[in-house]
Structures are given as structure tokens and as C-alpha cells.
Design a protein around this motif. Structure first.
Motif, PDB file in Angstrom:
ATOM      1  N   ARG A 156       0.855  -1.187   0.000  1.00 24.67           N
ATOM      2  CA  ARG A 156       0.000   0.000   0.000  1.00 24.67           C
ATOM      3  C   ARG A 156       0.889   1.235   0.000  1.00 24.67           C
ATOM      4  O   ARG A 156       1.713   1.401   0.896  1.00 24.67           O
ATOM      5  CB  ARG A 156      -0.924  -0.010   1.217  1.00 24.67           C
ATOM      6  N   ASP A 167      -1.530   4.592   9.796  1.00 22.97           N
ATOM      7  CA  ASP A 167      -2.216   3.337   9.490  1.00 22.97           C
ATOM      8  C   ASP A 167      -1.586   2.153  10.214  1.00 22.97           C
ATOM      9  O   ASP A 167      -2.298   1.229  10.637  1.00 22.97           O
ATOM     10  CB  ASP A 167      -2.221   3.094   7.975  1.00 22.97           C
ATOM     11  N   SER A 170      -2.627   2.288  13.914  1.00 23.46           N
ATOM     12  CA  SER A 170      -4.030   1.950  14.131  1.00 23.46           C
ATOM     13  C   SER A 170      -4.369   0.533  13.703  1.00 23.46           C
ATOM     14  O   SER A 170      -5.525   0.106  13.836  1.00 23.46           O
ATOM     15  CB  SER A 170      -4.916   2.937  13.377  1.00 23.46           C
ATOM     16  N   ARG A 172      -4.321  -0.707  10.616  1.00 24.57           N
ATOM     17  CA  ARG A 172      -4.908  -0.821   9.276  1.00 24.57           C
ATOM     18  C   ARG A 172      -3.944  -1.473   8.283  1.00 24.57           C
ATOM     19  O   ARG A 172      -4.365  -1.935   7.226  1.00 24.57           O
ATOM     20  CB  ARG A 172      -5.355   0.551   8.773  1.00 24.57           C
ATOM     21  N   ILE A 173      -2.672  -1.485   8.604  1.00 22.00           N
ATOM     22  CA  ILE A 173      -1.689  -2.263   7.853  1.00 22.00           C
ATOM     23  C   ILE A 173      -0.859  -3.054   8.861  1.00 22.00           C
ATOM     24  O   ILE A 173      -0.877  -2.773  10.061  1.00 22.00           O
ATOM     25  CB  ILE A 173      -0.773  -1.376   6.972  1.00 22.00           C
TER      26      ILE A 173
END
Length: 255
Positions: A156, A167, A170, A172-173
Motif C-alpha cells: 500500500r 495506518d 491503528s 490498518r496495515i
């Protein structure tokens, strides 16, 4: 009295003349890549790149101003004459060398991968990372490295390091790849307390190049030579070491 007036006028004329002797240079940098280039609380550009740029300008007797530029557009901005040189931790690579010229390196550090502290990942092999999502800043050697060496990992891309850091923090990755110094600086800060370095990676010369250099427009051999001489001079007279010690407890110049 006439002599005194003449002397005063002469001095007034001499100051601008001396100032005009200085080369005027505009230095492009990103301003979003701590500890190399970033803003302080007063919106002043600071960091290792910035201090090195100032030292090089002083050595060259140049009057330098800084221009902040988003990373994705930094080479096009140089080619469009928005500034005269890029000092922004830009790796010297064959791909970039096709559109800009580079000086000798002024530092060389390897890439690394960061993960959450409670991550189940224990090694940075292609097999271990094939089912995860990894973040990287777009248009960087680190994104290229992940694309080549972790081909089965979902990559990403982000416009700035701050975005992938948010990210990753948190969840998210699953991981992020960047320069080991950048990641280490982050995880040692309050914002990066979530995370740890999973591994420092072996440099790939084809992708990572020969270190970070000053980028200039193609064909400007005179400016390239002045920067090269200045890099050698600050390395020899101790200025480089003084700047380095402000930011690191190890040698970032590399082999």
C-alpha cells in the motif's frame, strides 16, 4: 569631511558588492521526513538534510534558500527550475540518474521494516510476509524494494511517511518499510510507541543505489563539482561529524 563622506559611501557600496559575490541557490527538500528534513513547532525547516545543506552552502560561499516540495513532484519541480538542487535524502539510483545528475553521496543507511509491538511476525522473509499488508511512501526506493523482494505481499503506497505511520499505529496495515533511521526515530518517539523494528534489511544496490546524494539538473557539471568539493571539505574538516552527532549516535555515512 569630504574624505569621511567618501569613506562612508565607499563602505556602503562595498557591502552590496560583497553580497553579490555569493552564489544564489534554491534548495528543494520535502519537509516531511524526520529526522532528515521536517518542520519544527515554528514551521522552520530543520533536520540532518537541512543542516548538511546549510554547511555545503557555507562551504561554497552560497546564499541558499529552501523550498518545500511534496516528494512525488520533487524531481519534476527541479527539472522545471523551481529550485537548483534537491537535498532531501534522495537515493542515487540508475532510474533517477536518467533524468537528473547526482553528486557523491552524503550518507548511506539501509532499509528496515517496522511492525506493531504485539505483532506475530518474527522475521522479514518473503514467506513470512506474503499474507500481510505493508505500507511504504510512494515513489521511493523502499516501495521499489518491497515490490521486488516481497512480491507476494500486498503493498500500500502513501503520499508521506506520516500517513503509513498512522495506518500502522491503528492496525490498518501490518508493517511498514522505510529507512532504518526514519523508522527508529519514529518508534523512539511518543507517536511511535506502538511499534518496533522487525528487521533491518540488506541493501539492494540495484534499488537502493549508492546512498543519498544531492540531485541537480542534468548537465550542470559546474554546480555538481562545487557540491562534490563541498561534501569532501565538510567531511575533512569535522563539520560533517558535528552535524551527524546532533542526530545520530552512529556513522550514517556508511562504507
Amino acid at each position: 569631511m569630504k574624505l569621511l563622506i567618501a569613506a562612508v559611501l565607499g563602505a556602503a557600496i562595498a557591502v552590496p558588492a560583497a553580497a553579490q559575490d555569493k552564489t544564489q541557490l534554491r534548495i528543494g527538500t520535502e519537509g516531511a521526513y524526520p529526522p532528515f528534513n521536517y518542520y519544527d513547532s515554528d514551521r522552520n525547516l530543520i533536520g540532518f538534510d537541512v543542516d548538511i545543506a546549510k554547511a555545503l552552502c557555507a562551504e561554497m560561499n552560497a546564499e541558499c534558500t529552501f523550498v518545500a516540495q511534496d516528494w512525488d513532484g520533487i524531481i519534476p519541480a527541479l527539472r522545471a527550475n523551481k529550485f537548483d538542487a534537491i537535498i532531501a535524502s534522495m537515493s542515487i539510483t540508475a532510474e533517477r540518474d536518467e533524468v537528473v545528475d547526482f553528486t557523491d553521496k552524503y550518507y548511506n543507511t539501509p532499509p528496515a521494516i517496522a511492525v506493531l509491538k504485539d505483532s506475530a511476525l518474527t522475521e522479514a522473509t518473503p514467506e513470512a510476509l506474503e499474507d500481510i499488508v505493508m505500507g511504504a511512501q510512494s515513489s521511493t526506493t523502499h516501495a521499489n524494494y518491497a515490490e521486488k523482494h516481497f512480491a507476494d505481499t500486498e503493498l500500500r503506497r502513501y503520499g508521506s511517511p506520516e500517513e503509513y505511520k498512522l495506518d500502522l499505529a491503528s492496525g490498518r496495515i501490518d508493517a511498514a518499510i522505510d529507512d532504518v533511521v526514519v523508522l527508529s526515530d519514529w518508534i523512539n518517539s511518543e507517536d511511535g510507541a506502538c511499534c518496533k523494528i522487525l528487521a533491518t534489511l540488506k541493501t539492494d544496490p540495484e534499488i537502493n543505489g549508492a546512498g543519498a546524494g544531492v540531485a541537480i539538473r542534468e548537465g550542470d557539471a559546474e554546480l555538481q563539482g562545487k557540491f562534490n568539493d563541498a561534501i569532501a571539505a565538510i567531511r575533512a574538516d569535522g563539520t560533517y561529524d558535528e552535524i551527524q552527532k546532533k542526530y545520530f549516535d552512529f556513522d550514517v555515512y556508511g562504507d
